[in-house]
Scaffold this active site. Structure first.
Site, PDB file in Angstrom:
ATOM      1  N   TRP A 136     -31.854  11.353 -29.596  1.00  0.00           N
ATOM      2  CA  TRP A 136     -32.127  12.573 -28.433  1.00  0.00           C
ATOM      3  C   TRP A 136     -31.234  13.829 -28.530  1.00  0.00           C
ATOM      4  O   TRP A 136     -29.672  13.563 -28.917  1.00  0.00           O
ATOM      5  CB  TRP A 136     -31.824  11.762 -27.130  1.00  0.00           C
ATOM      6  CG  TRP A 136     -31.574  12.582 -25.932  1.00  0.00           C
ATOM      7  CD1 TRP A 136     -30.427  13.325 -25.499  1.00  0.00           C
ATOM      8  CD2 TRP A 136     -32.506  13.091 -24.855  1.00  0.00           C
ATOM      9  NE1 TRP A 136     -30.662  13.974 -24.396  1.00  0.00           N
ATOM     10  CE2 TRP A 136     -31.797  13.767 -24.158  1.00  0.00           C
ATOM     11  CE3 TRP A 136     -33.731  12.828 -24.636  1.00  0.00           C
ATOM     12  CZ2 TRP A 136     -32.419  14.118 -22.975  1.00  0.00           C
ATOM     13  CZ3 TRP A 136     -34.506  13.336 -23.599  1.00  0.00           C
ATOM     14  CH2 TRP A 136     -33.737  14.046 -22.918  1.00  0.00           C
ATOM     15  N   MET A 137     -31.601  14.913 -27.994  1.00  0.00           N
ATOM     16  CA  MET A 137     -30.709  16.003 -28.065  1.00  0.00           C
ATOM     17  C   MET A 137     -31.184  16.614 -26.729  1.00  0.00           C
ATOM     18  O   MET A 137     -32.248  16.692 -26.395  1.00  0.00           O
ATOM     19  CB  MET A 137     -31.112  17.295 -29.229  1.00  0.00           C
ATOM     20  CG  MET A 137     -30.712  18.551 -28.813  1.00  0.00           C
ATOM     21  SD  MET A 137     -31.676  19.697 -29.960  1.00  0.00           S
ATOM     22  CE  MET A 137     -30.909  19.494 -31.460  1.00  0.00           C
ATOM     23  N   ASN A 138     -29.934  17.186 -25.992  1.00  0.00           N
ATOM     24  CA  ASN A 138     -30.209  18.126 -24.676  1.00  0.00           C
ATOM     25  C   ASN A 138     -29.416  19.357 -25.432  1.00  0.00           C
ATOM     26  O   ASN A 138     -29.585  19.907 -26.469  1.00  0.00           O
ATOM     27  CB  ASN A 138     -30.361  17.639 -23.322  1.00  0.00           C
ATOM     28  CG  ASN A 138     -28.888  16.932 -23.004  1.00  0.00           C
ATOM     29  OD1 ASN A 138     -28.612  15.960 -23.322  1.00  0.00           O
ATOM     30  ND2 ASN A 138     -28.086  17.510 -22.124  1.00  0.00           N
ATOM     31  N   ASP A 139     -28.603  19.901 -24.371  1.00  0.00           N
ATOM     32  CA  ASP A 139     -28.035  21.158 -24.632  1.00  0.00           C
ATOM     33  C   ASP A 139     -27.610  21.626 -25.796  1.00  0.00           C
ATOM     34  O   ASP A 139     -26.649  20.697 -26.303  1.00  0.00           O
ATOM     35  CB  ASP A 139     -27.008  21.237 -23.460  1.00  0.00           C
ATOM     36  CG  ASP A 139     -27.285  20.873 -22.177  1.00  0.00           C
ATOM     37  OD1 ASP A 139     -28.445  20.645 -21.706  1.00  0.00           O
ATOM     38  OD2 ASP A 139     -26.473  20.998 -21.436  1.00  0.00           O
ATOM     39  N   ARG A 169     -18.394  21.071 -14.631  1.00  0.00           N
ATOM     40  CA  ARG A 169     -18.962  20.861 -16.013  1.00  0.00           C
ATOM     41  C   ARG A 169     -19.233  22.157 -16.724  1.00  0.00           C
ATOM     42  O   ARG A 169     -19.252  23.493 -16.115  1.00  0.00           O
ATOM     43  CB  ARG A 169     -19.813  19.724 -16.172  1.00  0.00           C
ATOM     44  CG  ARG A 169     -21.271  20.148 -15.244  1.00  0.00           C
ATOM     45  CD  ARG A 169     -22.200  19.122 -15.512  1.00  0.00           C
ATOM     46  NE  ARG A 169     -23.402  19.305 -14.813  1.00  0.00           N
ATOM     47  CZ  ARG A 169     -23.317  18.750 -13.532  1.00  0.00           C
ATOM     48  NH1 ARG A 169     -22.508  18.118 -13.045  1.00  0.00           N
ATOM     49  NH2 ARG A 169     -24.508  18.951 -12.855  1.00  0.00           N
ATOM     50  N   PHE A 207     -19.837  15.747 -22.263  1.00  0.00           N
ATOM     51  CA  PHE A 207     -20.948  16.679 -21.663  1.00  0.00           C
ATOM     52  C   PHE A 207     -20.786  17.982 -22.521  1.00  0.00           C
ATOM     53  O   PHE A 207     -19.888  18.352 -23.191  1.00  0.00           O
ATOM     54  CB  PHE A 207     -20.767  16.648 -20.389  1.00  0.00           C
ATOM     55  CG  PHE A 207     -21.451  15.487 -19.823  1.00  0.00           C
ATOM     56  CD1 PHE A 207     -21.970  14.418 -20.274  1.00  0.00           C
ATOM     57  CD2 PHE A 207     -21.767  15.503 -18.272  1.00  0.00           C
ATOM     58  CE1 PHE A 207     -22.415  13.274 -19.660  1.00  0.00           C
ATOM     59  CE2 PHE A 207     -22.545  14.542 -17.575  1.00  0.00           C
ATOM     60  CZ  PHE A 207     -22.629  13.325 -18.444  1.00  0.00           C
ATOM     61  N   SER A 208     -21.492  19.101 -22.031  1.00  0.00           N
ATOM     62  CA  SER A 208     -21.765  20.312 -22.574  1.00  0.00           C
ATOM     63  C   SER A 208     -20.397  21.085 -22.644  1.00  0.00           C
ATOM     64  O   SER A 208     -19.473  20.917 -21.843  1.00  0.00           O
ATOM     65  CB  SER A 208     -22.690  20.973 -22.164  1.00  0.00           C
ATOM     66  OG  SER A 208     -24.132  20.644 -22.205  1.00  0.00           O
TER      67      SER A 208
HETATM   68  C1  FRU Z   1     -27.451  20.574 -18.539  1.00  0.00           C
HETATM   69  C2  FRU Z   1     -26.683  19.146 -18.289  1.00  0.00           C
HETATM   70  C3  FRU Z   1     -25.188  19.659 -18.395  1.00  0.00           C
HETATM   71  C4  FRU Z   1     -24.562  18.495 -18.795  1.00  0.00           C
HETATM   72  C5  FRU Z   1     -25.342  17.719 -19.661  1.00  0.00           C
HETATM   73  C6  FRU Z   1     -25.217  16.446 -19.768  1.00  0.00           C
HETATM   74  O1  FRU Z   1     -28.740  19.895 -19.231  1.00  0.00           O
HETATM   75  O2  FRU Z   1     -27.010  18.280 -17.398  1.00  0.00           O
HETATM   76  O3  FRU Z   1     -24.801  20.255 -17.080  1.00  0.00           O
HETATM   77  O4  FRU Z   1     -23.122  18.961 -19.413  1.00  0.00           O
HETATM   78  O5  FRU Z   1     -26.581  18.229 -19.456  1.00  0.00           O
HETATM   79  O6  FRU Z   1     -25.878  15.880 -20.961  1.00  0.00           O
END
Ligand code: FRU
Length: 498
Positions: A37-40, A169, A100-101
């Site tokens: 998985w990837m998010n930000d 964050r 986190f990010s």
């Molecule tokens: C945004 C977010 C950030 C957080 C990260 C956690 O998509 O909610 O605020 O640092 O994703 O994965």
């Protein structure tokens, strides 16, 4: 160099499982997680002759989970090369919920600095649990990163009154011309909505609170995430991602959005020193969130985002081997109070097989479709000139059998709609979105960047952008144009050979 068990396990996992994903199962030029998985996107930075991109990463599942930082590099923003997992949740501030990010920058001594949010779970005597977020550092050489023993460098002890320690964050760091450092961090204020806090440091290791850069006061959603601040074309710009928005007349849609504020700094005012002049959404498509920018060595401000929306995560292929993509990097400028976004020019060197048609006439009975002008991984330019009575012009792409994605221009309403509902989807999540576009004389210019699993539509040389992912059959490469009423269309197609 010390490497924790958690980091070693992640690095072994990604090496083992990435072999099970064939290159054709991924986009051709959009960054995807090595596995899982990837998010930000995180820490988009120029370091030792390459752009570095980190990302929110769970190597163990294609769903969000314990957050690591994945890592990749690129020389031209188009071809990516993976690096080993950079951060694992393995120290007190981040062990329970993850890293986190955050952001990255080069230190004056040449080391690469990462600043990220550590998320820890705090258990209370009454049995309740809450997340506590702090800002932390890791220092590295472009491959291996060591967490700073002095972490966290910003915690609840550094917050101004009323600022939440639960929602604190996504630091963005930069260096001022006098050599001092700043970082902006998203936070939840007493009224339960977002604010951006500014911190300062002389050495990037010891930080203190400076001021509130911007305050939501409940106007744009609730919590704000992933802030960015920079000066562009003489203006101060804030980008950030509000959660839980209601749709409004500015063009924001329900849920998560990315917002651009253009204005100037009022250094005198401690309670919101950014003065807004213009506010608008950054991307009017379906999938775009959590942006990051970098200043390229030749002075361009370059933007990327997570090409995904949290609410549409359930739309995915069965047994997906990876999930999440980073958008194509975009060059930013400002014109008439608007952020103008264009695909990075580096993409053009991968154009091949040019095919062109001028003044193609389309109407209720004439559909344009030509196998010589198809392509699934392609750079397309359309100039659409509708007659006055023309109700709509529809461009279909990723077309095969009865399936297709589409972009539809309605000149009388000045709207553009992107739609993936006919691409073979079987999940009832949002598949279409309409944006206002401006077209003084009715004609519209579209640049459509197509990859295997996405479309990014740049309208009128970057005035408006609409991005979406889709999972149409990867063999479906048809392109066609139809209209209700009469229109003339110029089409230029390049294939992209990455
Ligand atoms: C945004 C977010 C950030 C957080 C990260 C956690 O998509 O909610 O605020 O640092 O994703 O994965």
């Amino acid at each position: 160099m010390y490497r924790s068990d958690e980091l070693l396990k992640a690095r072994i996992t990604e090496q083992l499982y990435e072999k099970k994903i064939r290159p054709e199962e991924r986009p051709a030029f959009h960054l995807t997680p090595r596995v899982g998985w990837m998010n930000d996107p995180n820490g988009f930075s120029w370091y030792q002759g390459e752009y570095h991109m980190f990302y929110q990463y769970n190597p163990y599942d294609t769903q969000w989970g314990p957050m690591h930082w994945g890592h990749a590099v690129t020389k031209d923003l188009i071809r990516w090369e993976n690096r080993p997992c950079a951060l694992a949740p393995d120290t007190f501030p981040d062990r329970e919920a993850g890293c986190f990010s955050g952001d990255a920058a080069e230190l004056p001594d040449g080391r690469h600095l990462l600043m990220y949010t550590g998320c820890r779970r705090e258990k209370h005597l009454d049995g309740t649990i809450c997340d506590v977020q702090t800002q932390n550092l890791a220092i590295g050489d472009g491959v291996d990163y060591q967490k700073y023993p002095g972490n966290p460098v910003l915690s609840e002890l550094d917050l101004p009154e009323g600022a939440s320690r639960i929602d604190f964050r996504d630091p963005k760091i930069w260096r001022e011309s006098d050599g001092s450092w700043r970082c902006v961090v998203a936070n939840r204020a007493e009224d339960e909505t977002g604010q951006l806090l500014l911190f300062t440091s002389l050495d990037a290791f010891h930080w203190s609170y400076l001021s509130k850069l911007a305050v939501n006061h409940g106007r744009f959603g609730r919590m704000w995430e992933c802030p960015d601040y920079f000066v562009l074309d003489g203006k101060s710009v804030i980008l950030m991602s509000p959660q839980d928005m209601e749709p409004d007349s500015l063009g924001f849609h329900a849920g998560n959005n990315v917002l651009c504020m253009i204005g100037h700094l009022d250094e005198e005012d401690e309670n919101g020193c950014f003065r807004e002049e213009f506010v608008h959404p950054v991307d009017d498509g379906i999938d775009f969130y959590a942006t990051q920018t970098v200043l390229s060595p030749d002075g361009r401000r370059i933007l990327t985002g997570w090409m995904q929306s949290w609410d549409t995560v359930p739309y995915r292929v069965d047994n997906a081997k990876w999930f999440g993509q980073v958008s194509l990097p975009r060059e930013l400028t400002i014109r008439d109070g608007r952020l103008i976004q264009r695909p990075v020019r580096e993409l053009e060197q991968y154009r091949t097989d040019k095919a062109e048609r001028r003044n193609v006439a389309v109407d209720d009975s004439r559909v344009f479709a030509d196998p010589a002008l198809s392509g699934r991984i392609a750079d397309l330019i359309f100039e659409i000139r509708p007659e006055e009575d023309c109700r709509e012009v529809e461009i279909r792409f990723a077309e095969g059998g009865s399936h297709y994605c589409s972009v539809t221009y309605r000149s009388q309403d000045q709207t553009l709609t992107i739609d993936r509902s006919h691409s073979g989807v079987i999940r009832d999540v949002l598949h279409s979105r309409t944006a206002k576009v401006s077209a003084a004389d009715g004609s519209l210019k579209l640049r459509m960047i197509l990859d295997r699993y996405s479309a990014e539509i740049f309208v009128n040389d970057g005035e408006t952008v609409m991005s979406m992912t889709h999972y149409a059959d990867p063999e479906a490469a048809g392109i066609s144009v139809r209209a209700r009423g009469e229109a003339a269309v110029d089409i230029t197609r390049y294939l992209l050979n990455i």
